[in-house]
Each structure stands twice: as C-alpha cells, then as structure tokens.
Design a protein around this motif. Structure first.
Motif, PDB file in Angstrom:
ATOM      1  N   VAL A   1      78.281  -3.869  89.520  1.00  0.00           N
ATOM      2  CA  VAL A   1      77.377  -3.736  90.666  1.00  0.00           C
ATOM      3  C   VAL A   1      78.221  -3.475  91.905  1.00  0.00           C
ATOM      4  O   VAL A   1      79.381  -3.898  91.995  1.00  0.00           O
ATOM      5  N   ASP A   2      77.615  -2.781  92.864  1.00  0.00           N
ATOM      6  CA  ASP A   2      78.302  -2.545  94.135  1.00  0.00           C
ATOM      7  C   ASP A   2      78.326  -3.802  94.988  1.00  0.00           C
ATOM      8  O   ASP A   2      79.356  -4.162  95.569  1.00  0.00           O
ATOM      9  N   SER A   3      77.183  -4.469  95.076  1.00  0.00           N
ATOM     10  CA  SER A   3      77.107  -5.678  95.897  1.00  0.00           C
ATOM     11  C   SER A   3      75.891  -6.488  95.491  1.00  0.00           C
ATOM     12  O   SER A   3      74.897  -5.947  95.000  1.00  0.00           O
ATOM     13  N   ILE A   4      75.987  -7.794  95.706  1.00  0.00           N
ATOM     14  CA  ILE A   4      74.875  -8.724  95.497  1.00  0.00           C
ATOM     15  C   ILE A   4      74.780  -9.602  96.734  1.00  0.00           C
ATOM     16  O   ILE A   4      75.766 -10.213  97.146  1.00  0.00           O
ATOM     17  N   SER A   5      73.607  -9.657  97.318  1.00  0.00           N
ATOM     18  CA  SER A   5      73.414 -10.434  98.542  1.00  0.00           C
ATOM     19  C   SER A   5      72.031 -11.059  98.535  1.00  0.00           C
ATOM     20  O   SER A   5      71.127 -10.599  97.840  1.00  0.00           O
ATOM     21  N   VAL A   6      71.888 -12.111  99.305  1.00  0.00           N
ATOM     22  CA  VAL A   6      70.610 -12.795  99.466  1.00  0.00           C
ATOM     23  C   VAL A   6      70.052 -12.424 100.835  1.00  0.00           C
ATOM     24  O   VAL A   6      70.685 -12.702 101.858  1.00  0.00           O
ATOM     25  N   GLU A   7      68.901 -11.790 100.858  1.00  0.00           N
ATOM     26  CA  GLU A   7      68.289 -11.332 102.097  1.00  0.00           C
ATOM     27  C   GLU A   7      66.865 -11.861 102.196  1.00  0.00           C
ATOM     28  O   GLU A   7      66.259 -12.270 101.192  1.00  0.00           O
ATOM     29  N   GLU A   8      66.342 -11.834 103.391  1.00  0.00           N
ATOM     30  CA  GLU A   8      64.977 -12.291 103.639  1.00  0.00           C
ATOM     31  C   GLU A   8      64.090 -11.076 103.904  1.00  0.00           C
ATOM     32  O   GLU A   8      64.281 -10.342 104.872  1.00  0.00           O
ATOM     33  N   ILE A   9      63.117 -10.864 103.031  1.00  0.00           N
ATOM     34  CA  ILE A   9      62.207  -9.723 103.123  1.00  0.00           C
ATOM     35  C   ILE A   9      60.784 -10.257 103.123  1.00  0.00           C
ATOM     36  O   ILE A   9      60.340 -10.883 102.152  1.00  0.00           O
ATOM     37  N   GLY A  10      60.063  -9.994 104.203  1.00  0.00           N
ATOM     38  CA  GLY A  10      58.679 -10.440 104.282  1.00  0.00           C
ATOM     39  C   GLY A  10      58.519 -11.941 104.236  1.00  0.00           C
ATOM     40  O   GLY A  10      57.533 -12.452 103.694  1.00  0.00           O
ATOM     41  N   GLY A  11      59.483 -12.672 104.776  1.00  0.00           N
ATOM     42  CA  GLY A  11      59.402 -14.126 104.791  1.00  0.00           C
ATOM     43  C   GLY A  11      59.848 -14.793 103.512  1.00  0.00           C
ATOM     44  O   GLY A  11      59.750 -16.020 103.394  1.00  0.00           O
ATOM     45  N   ALA A  12      60.326 -14.052 102.544  1.00  0.00           N
ATOM     46  CA  ALA A  12      60.795 -14.611 101.266  1.00  0.00           C
ATOM     47  C   ALA A  12      62.253 -14.235 101.058  1.00  0.00           C
ATOM     48  O   ALA A  12      62.664 -13.114 101.368  1.00  0.00           O
ATOM     49  N   ARG A  13      63.030 -15.180 100.551  1.00  0.00           N
ATOM     50  CA  ARG A  13      64.442 -14.954 100.264  1.00  0.00           C
ATOM     51  C   ARG A  13      64.567 -14.362  98.868  1.00  0.00           C
ATOM     52  O   ARG A  13      64.121 -14.968  97.880  1.00  0.00           O
ATOM     53  N   VAL A  14      65.174 -13.187  98.809  1.00  0.00           N
ATOM     54  CA  VAL A  14      65.321 -12.480  97.540  1.00  0.00           C
ATOM     55  C   VAL A  14      66.787 -12.113  97.354  1.00  0.00           C
ATOM     56  O   VAL A  14      67.562 -12.025  98.307  1.00  0.00           O
ATOM     57  N   THR A  15      67.153 -11.919  96.093  1.00  0.00           N
ATOM     58  CA  THR A  15      68.502 -11.493  95.732  1.00  0.00           C
ATOM     59  C   THR A  15      68.497  -9.978  95.550  1.00  0.00           C
ATOM     60  O   THR A  15      67.790  -9.451  94.686  1.00  0.00           O
ATOM     61  N   VAL A  16      69.262  -9.285  96.363  1.00  0.00           N
ATOM     62  CA  VAL A  16      69.297  -7.829  96.356  1.00  0.00           C
ATOM     63  C   VAL A  16      70.545  -7.386  95.603  1.00  0.00           C
ATOM     64  O   VAL A  16      71.673  -7.765  95.967  1.00  0.00           O
ATOM     65  N   VAL A  17      70.352  -6.602  94.556  1.00  0.00           N
ATOM     66  CA  VAL A  17      71.442  -6.071  93.739  1.00  0.00           C
ATOM     67  C   VAL A  17      71.518  -4.576  93.976  1.00  0.00           C
ATOM     68  O   VAL A  17      70.550  -3.850  93.715  1.00  0.00           O
ATOM     69  N   ARG A  18      72.627  -4.125  94.483  1.00  0.00           N
ATOM     70  CA  ARG A  18      72.827  -2.692  94.746  1.00  0.00           C
ATOM     71  C   ARG A  18      73.848  -2.145  93.758  1.00  0.00           C
ATOM     72  O   ARG A  18      74.940  -2.696  93.628  1.00  0.00           O
ATOM     73  N   ASN A  19      73.455  -1.080  93.088  1.00  0.00           N
ATOM     74  CA  ASN A  19      74.328  -0.468  92.090  1.00  0.00           C
ATOM     75  C   ASN A  19      74.087   1.030  92.114  1.00  0.00           C
ATOM     76  O   ASN A  19      73.295   1.570  91.342  1.00  0.00           O
TER      77      ASN A  19
END
Length: 246
Positions: free
Chosen positions: A49-67
């Motif tokens: 994977v290129d990067s894995i980060s925890v971001e807040e989208i629409g008031g919810a914390r989600v794990t974003v995986v970019r590849n």
C-alpha cells in the motif's frame, strides 16, 4: 500482550469484523488472508500500500488505504449530499451505472433509448394484430398499447402533451426512422443515436419477459381468496342469533 509487542515494534494492527470488508482489504493490498497465526508467510503472500491513515469523513473516523501503485482493482466512491434523500438518489445512480457496465461486459448489445424501442415494438405489434382474426387480434393490439406507457411517462415528466409526442413518434417510425425517440431537453422527437442515448438489450429483454410472465400468472389464477376481518361475529350475525333465540 500481542498488541503490546505490535506497538513496541511499530506494527500497525487493523480490526476488521466483517468478512466482506476483509476481502476488500485483501484485494486492495494484494495480500493473502491467513487463517492461523502460526502459518508460514511466503513473500508472495505479502501486499503493498502507498499509505494508511485514519481520517474523519462526515463525522466518522475511517481508515483510508491508498494504493495507486499496487495495481489494485478496488475503488471507493465517496458520496456527500445535504439530505438523506439526495444521498440515496446519488447512491442509486452510481449503483445503476456500475450494474450497467457489468451487464455490458456480459452482453454488449444495445438498443435505441428514449422510448424509441418501445414505440417500434408497439407499432410492430399493432401491424401484427391486423393479420390475426378473432379475439387474438384485440389481445395483441392491447398488448402493443402497453408499450406506449414509456413515452407517455417521459412526455409527462418534461411537461409536454403525451398524445402529440406519441403521434409524432408513430409518424417517424412509420417512415422508417426507427431510432427516433424523445429529446428530454428540447421536448422534441429526434434521432437518439445522434444524442448517444442507448439502452441495454438484456435489460429490455428481461423486463419484457418478467412483465409478461407476471401477467400470465395473474390470468391463470382460477380462484379468488378473500380475507375476512379478524374478531368475533359481525353485528348482522349477532342480530340473527338473537332472532333465532326469540
């Protein structure tokens, strides 16, 4: 204890409770899921994977995986809207687009859209009904009129006279212009092939097939089941019982 050592050696741990999400994560990263911790890990089973980060989208914390470099076959479409109704409409639009592409991959045949196909079917059925005799002629003609509901609905949605639109379509198709449909922007009858308006053949086929099967099923019913209201006897039955006692 295991999480302690993972934190000590800078190992990121993700908790995925859904089997569907686990499969998506494996497809995104290109890894192979191991059922046991003691299994031997081969280099080919590892992913990237290129990067894995925890971001807040629409008031919810989600794990974003970019590849983007790993040639993964999974893409996430993020939809945002002011109301739930608009968001549901956007979701249905995206879902219809994806399903249309999947259907095109299985069967790439297309037919003219914007009610051009329905009017042509109605015209062909009416011509065929003239060749039949007896009650079959009226049945075929009425079945052909059912296809006029599509152009009628389209014409009413754009605020035009449905009768005039349908009559214009019949004139064009009788002249041999079988690709003439309704231009929703201008409210006129035009060649839909120049407007790039097409429908899937397989969608039309199954819609007509299942609609005809449903009608035939209803016509085959030889019994009518009537439901009775729950509870005790009606007032009429009570009065009849009292009269009998007298």
């Amino acid at each position: 204890m295991a999480l302690h050592f993972c934190e000590r050696y800078k190992i990121m741990v993700l908790k995925i409770g859904s089997k569907f999400e686990l499969r998506r994560f494996c497809r995104t990263t290109g890894i192979v899921a191991l059922l046991k911790l003691g299994s031997v890990v081969n280099p080919d089973d590892l992913g990237y994977v290129d990067s894995i980060s925890v971001e807040e989208i629409g008031g919810a914390r989600v794990t974003v995986v970019r590849n983007e470099q790993g040639r993964n076959s999974v893409t996430t479409v993020l939809l945002q809207a002011s109301t739930d109704s608009i968001l549901n409409d956007l979701e249905r639009a995206v879902d219809d687009g994806v399903n249309t592409y999947k259907a095109l991959c299985r069967d790439s045949r297309i037919v003219p859209g914007a009610a051009a196909t329905e009017i042509e079917l109605a015209r062909k059925l009416k011509e065929f009904s003239f060749k039949e005799t007896g009650l079959d002629q009226y049945t075929i003609a009425k079945f052909g009129e059912c296809f006029e509901m599509i152009p009628k609905t389209l014409a009413e949605n754009i605020g035009h006279n449905a009768t005039e639109i349908i009559a214009s379509l019949y004139v064009e198709h009788s002249s041999g212009n079988v690709r003439v449909g309704i231009d929703l922007e201008e409210g006129a009858c035009k060649d839909v092939s120049s407007l790039n308006i097409w429908d899937l053949f397989v969608t039309k086929f199954h819609a007509l097939k299942y609609a005809a099967d449903a009608v035939c099923t209803v016509l085959r019913v030889d019994q009518i089941i009537m439901s009775k209201p729950a509870g005790g006897p009606s007032r009429r039955d009570q009065h009849a019982g009292m009269d009998n006692e007298d």
